[in-house]
Scaffold this motif. Structure first.
Motif, PDB file in Angstrom:
ATOM      1  N   VAL A 257      47.574   4.680  49.037  1.00  0.00           N
ATOM      2  CA  VAL A 257      47.433   3.376  49.679  1.00  0.00           C
ATOM      3  C   VAL A 257      46.841   2.337  48.743  1.00  0.00           C
ATOM      4  CG1 VAL A 257      46.381   2.123  51.592  1.00  0.00           C
ATOM      5  CG2 VAL A 257      47.236   4.443  51.957  1.00  0.00           C
ATOM      6  N   ALA A 258      45.703   2.658  48.108  1.00  0.00           N
ATOM      7  CA  ALA A 258      45.009   1.740  47.186  1.00  0.00           C
ATOM      8  C   ALA A 258      44.657   0.430  47.904  1.00  0.00           C
ATOM      9  CB  ALA A 258      45.828   1.510  45.932  1.00  0.00           C
ATOM     10  N   GLY A 259      45.045  -0.728  47.337  1.00  0.00           N
ATOM     11  CA  GLY A 259      44.711  -2.003  47.961  1.00  0.00           C
ATOM     12  C   GLY A 259      43.209  -2.188  48.083  1.00  0.00           C
ATOM     13  N   PRO A 260      42.730  -2.797  49.153  1.00  0.00           N
ATOM     14  CA  PRO A 260      41.308  -3.112  49.291  1.00  0.00           C
ATOM     15  C   PRO A 260      40.391  -1.892  49.350  1.00  0.00           C
ATOM     16  CG  PRO A 260      42.635  -4.425  50.826  1.00  0.00           C
ATOM     17  CD  PRO A 260      43.546  -3.394  50.241  1.00  0.00           C
ATOM     18  N   ALA A 280      50.981   3.028  46.051  1.00  0.00           N
ATOM     19  CA  ALA A 280      50.011   2.008  46.420  1.00  0.00           C
ATOM     20  C   ALA A 280      50.596   1.117  47.513  1.00  0.00           C
ATOM     21  CB  ALA A 280      49.624   1.175  45.197  1.00  0.00           C
ATOM     22  N   GLY A 282      49.307  -0.072  50.059  1.00  0.00           N
ATOM     23  CA  GLY A 282      48.392  -1.103  50.529  1.00  0.00           C
ATOM     24  C   GLY A 282      48.134  -2.195  49.515  1.00  0.00           C
ATOM     25  N   GLY A 283      48.698  -2.073  48.323  1.00  0.00           N
ATOM     26  CA  GLY A 283      48.511  -3.065  47.271  1.00  0.00           C
ATOM     27  C   GLY A 283      48.280  -2.403  45.937  1.00  0.00           C
ATOM     28  N   ALA A 284      49.119  -2.754  44.957  1.00  0.00           N
ATOM     29  CA  ALA A 284      49.067  -2.085  43.652  1.00  0.00           C
ATOM     30  C   ALA A 284      48.014  -2.668  42.720  1.00  0.00           C
ATOM     31  CB  ALA A 284      50.440  -2.168  42.987  1.00  0.00           C
ATOM     32  N   VAL A 286      44.351  -3.789  42.171  1.00  0.00           N
ATOM     33  CA  VAL A 286      43.101  -3.448  42.860  1.00  0.00           C
ATOM     34  C   VAL A 286      41.887  -3.977  42.104  1.00  0.00           C
ATOM     35  CG1 VAL A 286      44.119  -1.370  43.853  1.00  0.00           C
ATOM     36  CG2 VAL A 286      42.927  -1.223  41.661  1.00  0.00           C
TER      37      VAL A 286
END
Length: 370
Positions: A257-260, A280, A282-284, A286
């Motif tokens: 997921v990663a991101g925040p 990722a 949730g957002g690559a 970070v």
């Protein structure tokens, strides 16, 4: 000899929206060359990389928002391309150098193009079927004979098509992180294909998996082996991890997921803990406090696909019944747009599978509702 000369297939015609995926009924049936086999496809699982390649969403090392495919700057992708990594079917014909006795074998395809000789486990120049060459969203596909593995199982073809990409990716993540018996691992994105695979693969190693997922999926994850579950967004992630583990250390984080949440995941790890990632969603891009990394002596591992050895281990797990399929539903190939829309919604648990229309009535697999 294969009687058909043309077949039905879904071709990716360029980067962009769903309109770039074209269902055609006049695609030539490929012919197997030296060391190759022709597979009549009976099922093919869906994966995130299908979507990201279509969207050109991989960016570059200098511009994360640029249109780029997998392998960044050294792409082997050409259009039109038939995607699809998780191919299951039967060998219909063989090329030169492959025994004719293999015709009729029911096989599961190792989707990796290793570009290295047997015995060399480096993945530095890896590619994959469905990107560097045509894959399984078709009635027939050609693959190297070594990539077509006969699997001794009573699972349906659709069930078998849930394993290849997700479980090989997950197993290699655990190899990279050296997850050992008795260790504790926190898995993000645990209801997805790779996440649910890691929960089971961790149990197969004798490790203790904890899952992070969205509300409503807790019971399904406990059923496949999660020791406990964190519902994403409920409370402080670090405090929740400490609570479900009873204050015991988390040795490994397997993050999809990663991101925040990225920096909190590093905070959750014990000193000298290991972080491994293969996605990722949730957002690559970070935020990383390097002090967390170096003061805790952490290891960070990037991972993609897996080795021949890991795939053979996966086949053994399947044949021994140590892992099981998590098939949420199936779609006929002719409804591919609907299938990918459902896939992108992330409202399912485990995997979605596409079946060529002529095999649709024989799969016995659940139909995925619109």
């Amino acid at each position: 000899m294969v009687p058909e000369k043309i077949m039905r297939a879904v071709q990716l015609t360029g980067h962009g929206g769903l309109d770039k995926l074209v269902y055609r009924e006049d695609v030539p049936v490929p012919e197997p060359g030296q060391g190759e086999v022709l597979i009549e496809v009976t099922a093919c699982g869906m994966n995130n990389t299908d979507v990201w390649v279509r969207q050109g969403a991989y960016g570059s090392e200098t511009d994360p928002d640029s249109v780029s495919t997998w392998r960044r700057g050294r792409s082997t992708l050409t259009f039109p391309r038939i995607q699809g990594t998780d191919t299951v079917g039967r060998i219909a014909a063989v090329g030169e150098g492959v025994p004719e006795s293999r015709i009729g074998e029911r096989v599961m395809v190792d989707f990796s193009i290793y570009n290295r000789p047997e015995g060399d486990e480096s993945l530095a120049d890896i590619d994959y079927i469905g990107h560097g060459r045509d894959g399984g969203y078709a009635e027939y596909t050609v693959v190297p004979a070594e990539n077509a593995h006969a699997v001794n199982t009573t699972m349906s073809d659709a069930e078998l098509a849930t394993f290849s990409c997700a479980y090989l990716t997950g197993e290699h993540m655990l190899d990279r992180a050296r997850l050992a018996e008795g260790e504790r691992i926190l898995v993000t994105g645990a209801s997805g294909g790779v996440g649910s695979a890691i929960v089971q693969l961790a149990r197969a190693r004798g490790a203790i998996p904890y899952a992070v997922t969205s509300a409503g999926k807790e019971t399904a994850l406990r059923d496949i082996g999660a020791e406990d579950v964190i519902v994403r967004g409920n409370g402080d992630l670090v405090e929740e991890a400490e609570r479900i583990a009873g204050g015991r250390p988390i040795d490994v984080v397997a993050d999809l997921v990663a991101g925040p949440m990225f920096n909190d995941l590093l905070r959750i790890l014990k000193p000298e803990g290991r972080y491994t990632t293969a996605g990722a969603i949730g957002g690559a891009v970070v935020n990383l406090d390097l002090r967390t990394m170096y003061l805790k002596q952490l290891e960070l591992h990037g991972s993609s696909q897996g080795t021949r050895t890991a795939f053979r281990r996966l086949v053994r797990y399947i044949e021994a019944g140590e892992i099981r399929p998590l098939l949420d539903g199936t779609y006929p190939l002719s409804r591919f747009h609907t299938a990918q829309e459902h896939f992108m919604s992330k409202t399912y648990i485990g995997k979605l599978v596409v079946v060529p229309d002529r095999h649709w009535d024989t799969t016995g697999a659940p139909y995925a509702a619109d």
